[in-house]
Motif scaffolding. Sequence first.
Motif, mmCIF file in Angstrom:
data_model
loop_
_atom_site.group_PDB
_atom_site.id
_atom_site.type_symbol
_atom_site.label_atom_id
_atom_site.label_comp_id
_atom_site.label_asym_id
_atom_site.label_seq_id
_atom_site.Cartn_x
_atom_site.Cartn_y
_atom_site.Cartn_z
ATOM 1 N N MET A 1 1.512 -1.349 -0.375
ATOM 2 C CA MET A 1 0.078 0.158 -0.063
ATOM 3 C C MET A 1 0.961 1.236 0.106
ATOM 4 S SD MET A 1 -2.988 0.764 -0.180
ATOM 5 C CE MET A 1 -4.607 -0.219 0.747
ATOM 6 N N VAL A 2 2.361 0.837 0.831
ATOM 7 C CA VAL A 2 3.072 2.921 0.681
ATOM 8 C C VAL A 2 3.182 2.568 -0.544
ATOM 9 C CG1 VAL A 2 4.574 3.818 1.323
ATOM 10 C CG2 VAL A 2 3.955 1.972 3.614
ATOM 11 N N ALA A 3 3.893 1.673 -1.291
ATOM 12 C CA ALA A 3 4.024 2.005 -2.806
ATOM 13 C C ALA A 3 3.234 2.210 -3.641
ATOM 14 C CB ALA A 3 5.016 0.566 -3.357
ATOM 15 N N THR A 4 1.746 1.783 -3.121
ATOM 16 C CA THR A 4 0.594 2.499 -4.236
ATOM 17 C C THR A 4 0.552 3.446 -4.703
ATOM 18 O OG1 THR A 4 0.177 0.407 -4.385
ATOM 19 C CG2 THR A 4 -1.589 1.798 -5.126
ATOM 20 N N ILE A 5 0.536 4.508 -2.779
ATOM 21 C CA ILE A 5 0.545 5.786 -2.385
ATOM 22 C C ILE A 5 1.670 6.241 -3.000
ATOM 23 C CG2 ILE A 5 0.946 7.646 -0.806
ATOM 24 C CD1 ILE A 5 -1.846 5.619 -1.300
ATOM 25 N N ARG A 6 2.931 6.423 -3.150
ATOM 26 C CA ARG A 6 3.961 6.881 -3.575
ATOM 27 C C ARG A 6 4.053 6.392 -5.401
ATOM 28 N NH1 ARG A 6 8.254 4.736 0.853
ATOM 29 N NH2 ARG A 6 7.214 6.250 1.935
ATOM 30 N N LEU A 7 3.541 5.966 -6.177
ATOM 31 C CA LEU A 7 3.649 5.422 -7.417
ATOM 32 C C LEU A 7 2.491 6.728 -7.546
ATOM 33 C CD1 LEU A 7 4.257 4.495 -9.397
ATOM 34 C CD2 LEU A 7 2.848 2.315 -9.774
ATOM 35 N N LEU A 8 1.440 6.375 -6.481
ATOM 36 C CA LEU A 8 0.292 7.423 -7.355
ATOM 37 C C LEU A 8 0.499 8.748 -7.202
ATOM 38 C CD1 LEU A 8 -3.099 8.027 -7.413
ATOM 39 C CD2 LEU A 8 -3.498 7.619 -5.454
ATOM 40 N N SER A 9 1.311 9.373 -6.392
ATOM 41 C CA SER A 9 2.032 10.619 -6.261
ATOM 42 C C SER A 9 1.847 11.154 -7.286
ATOM 43 C CB SER A 9 2.538 11.377 -5.542
ATOM 44 O OG SER A 9 3.136 12.388 -5.267
ATOM 45 N N GLY A 10 2.942 10.737 -8.057
ATOM 46 C CA GLY A 10 4.446 9.991 -9.007
ATOM 47 C C GLY A 10 3.469 10.438 -9.797
ATOM 48 N N LEU A 11 2.405 9.713 -10.476
ATOM 49 C CA LEU A 11 1.434 9.763 -11.483
ATOM 50 C C LEU A 11 1.269 10.402 -12.041
ATOM 51 C CD1 LEU A 11 0.541 8.026 -13.971
ATOM 52 C CD2 LEU A 11 -1.262 6.920 -12.752
ATOM 53 N N VAL A 12 0.261 11.121 -10.525
ATOM 54 C CA VAL A 12 -0.800 12.119 -10.188
ATOM 55 C C VAL A 12 0.157 13.352 -11.450
ATOM 56 C CG1 VAL A 12 -2.155 14.282 -9.352
ATOM 57 C CG2 VAL A 12 -2.234 11.892 -8.436
ATOM 58 N N GLY A 13 1.492 13.828 -10.864
ATOM 59 C CA GLY A 13 2.292 14.669 -11.083
ATOM 60 C C GLY A 13 2.585 14.708 -12.616
ATOM 61 N N TRP B 1 -1.735 -4.591 -7.264
ATOM 62 C CA TRP B 1 -1.266 -2.755 -6.879
ATOM 63 C C TRP B 1 -1.887 -2.377 -8.180
ATOM 64 C CZ3 TRP B 1 1.827 -0.158 -10.374
ATOM 65 C CH2 TRP B 1 2.502 -1.268 -11.290
ATOM 66 N N ARG B 2 -1.864 -3.316 -8.960
ATOM 67 C CA ARG B 2 -2.420 -1.877 -9.972
ATOM 68 C C ARG B 2 -3.676 -1.681 -9.886
ATOM 69 N NH1 ARG B 2 -0.057 -6.533 -12.882
ATOM 70 N NH2 ARG B 2 -2.233 -6.856 -13.975
ATOM 71 N N ALA B 3 -4.487 -2.391 -9.824
ATOM 72 C CA ALA B 3 -6.554 -2.087 -9.218
ATOM 73 C C ALA B 3 -6.008 -1.088 -8.614
ATOM 74 C CB ALA B 3 -7.162 -3.718 -9.640
ATOM 75 N N LEU B 4 -5.259 -1.220 -7.424
ATOM 76 C CA LEU B 4 -5.043 -0.646 -6.619
ATOM 77 C C LEU B 4 -5.419 1.096 -6.535
ATOM 78 C CD1 LEU B 4 -3.452 -2.596 -3.527
ATOM 79 C CD2 LEU B 4 -6.220 -1.175 -3.729
ATOM 80 N N LEU B 5 -4.024 1.079 -7.423
ATOM 81 C CA LEU B 5 -3.951 2.179 -7.568
ATOM 82 C C LEU B 5 -4.394 2.869 -8.821
ATOM 83 C CD1 LEU B 5 -1.476 4.259 -8.527
ATOM 84 C CD2 LEU B 5 -0.509 3.022 -10.157
ATOM 85 N N SER B 6 -5.145 2.400 -9.602
ATOM 86 C CA SER B 6 -6.534 2.779 -11.078
ATOM 87 C C SER B 6 -7.722 2.827 -9.677
ATOM 88 C CB SER B 6 -6.781 1.021 -12.176
ATOM 89 O OG SER B 6 -8.015 1.759 -12.782
ATOM 90 N N ARG B 7 -8.453 1.891 -8.754
ATOM 91 C CA ARG B 7 -8.837 2.230 -8.010
ATOM 92 C C ARG B 7 -9.031 3.538 -7.479
ATOM 93 N NH1 ARG B 7 -11.799 -1.941 -3.849
ATOM 94 N NH2 ARG B 7 -13.176 -0.350 -2.999
ATOM 95 N N LYS B 8 -7.536 4.234 -7.046
ATOM 96 C CA LYS B 8 -7.111 5.262 -6.131
ATOM 97 C C LYS B 8 -7.405 6.471 -6.871
ATOM 98 C CE LYS B 8 -4.832 3.697 -2.215
ATOM 99 N NZ LYS B 8 -6.205 4.199 -1.258
ATOM 100 N N LEU B 9 -6.669 6.151 -8.211
ATOM 101 C CA LEU B 9 -7.099 7.699 -9.200
ATOM 102 C C LEU B 9 -8.808 7.511 -9.819
ATOM 103 C CD1 LEU B 9 -4.739 6.266 -12.327
ATOM 104 C CD2 LEU B 9 -4.963 8.113 -10.677
ATOM 105 N N ASN B 10 -9.656 6.589 -9.195
ATOM 106 C CA ASN B 10 -10.960 7.101 -9.637
ATOM 107 C C ASN B 10 -11.218 7.697 -8.455
ATOM 108 O OD1 ASN B 10 -13.425 7.141 -10.777
ATOM 109 N ND2 ASN B 10 -13.885 5.041 -10.255
ATOM 110 N N ALA B 11 -10.708 7.628 -7.388
ATOM 111 C CA ALA B 11 -10.877 7.922 -5.723
ATOM 112 C C ALA B 11 -11.589 9.502 -6.293
ATOM 113 C CB ALA B 11 -10.151 8.215 -4.845
ATOM 114 N N THR B 12 -13.160 9.961 -5.178
ATOM 115 C CA THR B 12 -13.194 11.688 -5.073
ATOM 116 C C THR B 12 -12.544 12.415 -5.084
ATOM 117 O OG1 THR B 12 -14.085 10.836 -3.137
ATOM 118 C CG2 THR B 12 -15.669 10.619 -5.761
ATOM 119 N N ASN B 13 -11.449 11.883 -4.296
ATOM 120 C CA ASN B 13 -10.640 13.038 -3.114
ATOM 121 C C ASN B 13 -9.339 13.106 -3.797
ATOM 122 O OD1 ASN B 13 -9.391 10.453 -2.625
ATOM 123 N ND2 ASN B 13 -9.525 10.669 -0.852
#
Length: 241
Positions: free
Chosen positions: A1-13, A48-60
């Motif tokens: 989960m830690v890795a997914t959050i960091r990857l999410l941050s980089g991806l949003v950037g 992790w791929r599904a988690l990353l995609s799911r978090k990208l779709n998060a409303t927050n």
Amino acid sequence: MVATIRLLSGLVGSLSLLSQASAEPLRPTEPVRIMALGDSITGNPGCWRALLSRKLNATNIDLPIPYSQIRFVGTQSPTKCLYGRAYDWPHEGHGGYQATQLAQSTVKIPDTTPVQYQPELRSWLTDSRVKPVDIILMHLSTNDIWNNKTTREIILAYGQLLDQMRAVNPNIHLLVAQIIPMEPANCPDCAAKVRQLNRYIPLWAQYVTRDNSPVMAVDLYSGFNATRMTTDGVHPNARGG
């Protein structure tokens, strides 16, 4: 989960940079295409791929483009993990692959006489199911470490792979991971070799980045515990994904 959050941050950037680079909406009739590139850590275990995609779709999460305009692409089929199944997408994770191997690997170009060859990575990037790729998430070199490749050899391979990416898309965005820890029972030196490689990855990223084709290092190492977060000292479990 830690890795997914960091990857999410980089991806949003990276999505933000893509958005800012275009005066017009990003290909309004086509999605932004993201390829997860790597070995079995990318391809098979965990969600992790599904988690990353799911978090990208998060409303927050304030995305610069709608989630409906984002697609994860690749020639490899999704693994249909039980958690987040609806968010799993194709990918480019190939079990056992090494960065040093992929950088040199070539395949035949279909329907060419005489037979011609192209880099294997190029064949994936230009596949009709995949192209055009805008962003690549690369976690690759675990198997290089396992097979005693040096940091220098791996970094040189990264450079070759980036050249191949830019030959297909000069504006490609690359998020390159500082890879997760390795503590397999049959490789007592792996942990130290991973730490050494990870020290050089941000330096390499800074050296090769361009305004039109940014390269960003993403720290997936810090906070990742190989004992608690992997099944075998290498592959993430549900906690590590």
